[in-house]
Design a protein around this motif. Structure first.
Motif, mmCIF file in Angstrom:
data_model
loop_
_atom_site.group_PDB
_atom_site.id
_atom_site.type_symbol
_atom_site.label_atom_id
_atom_site.label_comp_id
_atom_site.label_asym_id
_atom_site.label_seq_id
_atom_site.Cartn_x
_atom_site.Cartn_y
_atom_site.Cartn_z
ATOM 1 N N ARG A 1 0.820 -1.237 -0.095
ATOM 2 C CA ARG A 1 0.060 -0.016 0.039
ATOM 3 C C ARG A 1 0.877 1.152 0.022
ATOM 4 O O ARG A 1 1.945 1.405 0.763
ATOM 5 C CB ARG A 1 -0.980 -0.026 1.201
ATOM 6 N N ILE A 2 0.365 2.387 -0.865
ATOM 7 C CA ILE A 2 0.898 3.503 -0.972
ATOM 8 C C ILE A 2 0.915 4.457 0.459
ATOM 9 O O ILE A 2 -0.341 4.491 0.707
ATOM 10 C CB ILE A 2 0.900 4.545 -2.061
ATOM 11 N N SER A 3 1.875 4.916 0.832
ATOM 12 C CA SER A 3 1.592 5.946 1.935
ATOM 13 C C SER A 3 1.922 7.308 1.594
ATOM 14 O O SER A 3 2.992 7.611 1.288
ATOM 15 C CB SER A 3 2.479 5.448 3.372
ATOM 16 N N VAL A 4 0.799 8.178 1.578
ATOM 17 C CA VAL A 4 0.950 9.538 1.664
ATOM 18 C C VAL A 4 0.108 9.981 2.911
ATOM 19 O O VAL A 4 -0.904 9.772 2.866
ATOM 20 C CB VAL A 4 0.175 9.936 0.319
ATOM 21 N N PHE A 5 0.886 10.921 3.524
ATOM 22 C CA PHE A 5 0.262 11.611 4.462
ATOM 23 C C PHE A 5 -0.105 12.887 4.432
ATOM 24 O O PHE A 5 0.699 13.689 3.869
ATOM 25 C CB PHE A 5 1.198 11.629 5.696
ATOM 26 N N GLN A 6 -1.349 13.437 4.440
ATOM 27 C CA GLN A 6 -1.957 14.757 4.380
ATOM 28 C C GLN A 6 -2.032 15.338 5.671
ATOM 29 O O GLN A 6 -2.398 14.805 6.393
ATOM 30 C CB GLN A 6 -3.378 14.578 3.847
ATOM 31 N N THR A 7 -1.419 16.736 5.787
ATOM 32 C CA THR A 7 -1.401 17.420 6.899
ATOM 33 C C THR A 7 -2.870 17.994 7.134
ATOM 34 O O THR A 7 -3.693 17.732 5.998
ATOM 35 C CB THR A 7 -0.553 18.435 6.746
ATOM 36 N N PRO A 8 -3.165 18.410 8.289
ATOM 37 C CA PRO A 8 -4.640 18.692 8.500
ATOM 38 C C PRO A 8 -4.923 20.003 7.627
ATOM 39 O O PRO A 8 -6.042 20.131 7.280
ATOM 40 C CB PRO A 8 -4.656 19.396 10.025
ATOM 41 N N SER A 9 -3.836 20.868 7.332
ATOM 42 C CA SER A 9 -3.874 21.973 6.487
ATOM 43 C C SER A 9 -4.554 21.558 5.062
ATOM 44 O O SER A 9 -5.205 21.981 4.088
ATOM 45 C CB SER A 9 -2.559 22.689 6.305
ATOM 46 N N GLY A 26 -12.955 12.998 -5.586
ATOM 47 C CA GLY A 26 -11.402 12.940 -4.712
ATOM 48 C C GLY A 26 -10.679 13.883 -5.904
ATOM 49 O O GLY A 26 -10.985 14.496 -6.707
ATOM 50 N N VAL A 27 -9.194 13.821 -5.599
ATOM 51 C CA VAL A 27 -8.134 14.208 -6.556
ATOM 52 C C VAL A 27 -7.461 13.168 -6.488
ATOM 53 O O VAL A 27 -7.029 12.304 -6.061
ATOM 54 C CB VAL A 27 -7.567 15.676 -5.512
ATOM 55 N N LYS A 28 -6.671 13.709 -7.796
ATOM 56 C CA LYS A 28 -5.518 12.547 -8.150
ATOM 57 C C LYS A 28 -4.300 13.218 -8.355
ATOM 58 O O LYS A 28 -4.076 14.456 -8.955
ATOM 59 C CB LYS A 28 -5.889 12.371 -9.845
ATOM 60 N N VAL A 29 -3.182 12.474 -7.906
ATOM 61 C CA VAL A 29 -1.928 12.840 -7.853
ATOM 62 C C VAL A 29 -1.199 12.156 -8.989
ATOM 63 O O VAL A 29 -1.235 10.929 -9.216
ATOM 64 C CB VAL A 29 -1.235 12.517 -6.477
ATOM 65 N N GLY A 30 -0.378 12.748 -9.710
ATOM 66 C CA GLY A 30 0.483 12.086 -10.728
ATOM 67 C C GLY A 30 1.756 12.668 -10.882
ATOM 68 O O GLY A 30 1.993 13.679 -10.250
ATOM 69 N N GLU A 55 -5.794 3.883 -4.250
ATOM 70 C CA GLU A 55 -6.721 4.691 -3.482
ATOM 71 C C GLU A 55 -6.243 5.126 -1.959
ATOM 72 O O GLU A 55 -5.931 4.084 -1.347
ATOM 73 C CB GLU A 55 -8.101 4.489 -3.483
ATOM 74 N N VAL A 56 -6.233 6.335 -1.494
ATOM 75 C CA VAL A 56 -5.811 6.683 -0.185
ATOM 76 C C VAL A 56 -6.732 7.492 0.408
ATOM 77 O O VAL A 56 -7.077 8.502 -0.118
ATOM 78 C CB VAL A 56 -4.479 7.212 0.024
ATOM 79 N N VAL A 57 -7.446 7.064 1.629
ATOM 80 C CA VAL A 57 -8.252 7.724 2.126
ATOM 81 C C VAL A 57 -7.921 8.211 3.384
ATOM 82 O O VAL A 57 -7.424 7.422 4.164
ATOM 83 C CB VAL A 57 -9.881 6.912 2.394
ATOM 84 N N GLN A 58 -8.173 9.631 4.087
ATOM 85 C CA GLN A 58 -7.823 10.175 5.020
ATOM 86 C C GLN A 58 -8.507 11.135 5.509
ATOM 87 O O GLN A 58 -8.952 12.060 4.666
ATOM 88 C CB GLN A 58 -6.340 10.649 5.079
ATOM 89 N N ASP A 59 -9.156 10.911 6.695
ATOM 90 C CA ASP A 59 -10.076 12.135 7.093
ATOM 91 C C ASP A 59 -11.165 12.444 6.253
ATOM 92 O O ASP A 59 -11.648 13.598 6.115
ATOM 93 C CB ASP A 59 -9.518 13.303 7.444
ATOM 94 N N GLY A 60 -11.774 11.093 5.575
ATOM 95 C CA GLY A 60 -12.872 11.373 4.485
ATOM 96 C C GLY A 60 -12.501 12.084 3.272
ATOM 97 O O GLY A 60 -13.487 12.151 2.285
ATOM 98 N N ILE A 61 -11.277 12.285 2.895
ATOM 99 C CA ILE A 61 -10.625 12.633 1.726
ATOM 100 C C ILE A 61 -10.338 11.668 0.786
ATOM 101 O O ILE A 61 -9.474 10.841 1.461
ATOM 102 C CB ILE A 61 -9.612 13.818 1.824
#
Length: 108
Positions: A1-9, A26-30, A55-61
């Motif tokens: 699994r890919i790990s991308v951490f999104q800050t609260p901001s 959602g949004v797509k990163v490329g 797909e990465v889901v964090q805080d409903g995003i």
């Protein structure tokens, strides 16, 4: 699994942006070839998950990562930064070996 951490901001900004776009899930990163050092990240709205997207889901995003960007994002933190001159999403990737002088691109 890919790990991308999104800050609260970053989470808050994405929620705010998607609020006005109910047709997008959602949004797509490329990554794209750009600048003088090789690669740069792209971020865009998406209406669906691509077949090879992670797909990465964090805080409903929901963040969808294109296949060719997956290995370049391992352990990356995605932040949203605002100052007097600019506001932008910033990717802090511990695996980057070098960046170009203008800050537009990186290599791994």
């Amino acid at each position: 699994r890919i790990s991308v951490f999104q800050t609260p901001s970053a989470v808050q900004k994405i929620k705010q942006l998607l609020k006005d776009k109910p047709e997008h899930v959602g949004v797509k990163v490329g990554v794209r070839t750009r600048g003088c050092n090789g690669l740069s990240y792209t971020l865009e709205y998406t209406k669906s998950k691509g077949d090879s997207d992670e797909e990465v889901v964090q805080d409903g995003i929901r963040i969808f990562i294109e296949k060719k960007a997956q290995l370049t994002l391992l352990g990356t933190e995605m932040d949203y930064v605002e100052d007097k001159l600019s506001s932008e999403f910033v990717f802090s990737n511990p695996n980057i070996k070098g960046t170009c002088g203008c800050g537009e691109s990186f290599n791994i």
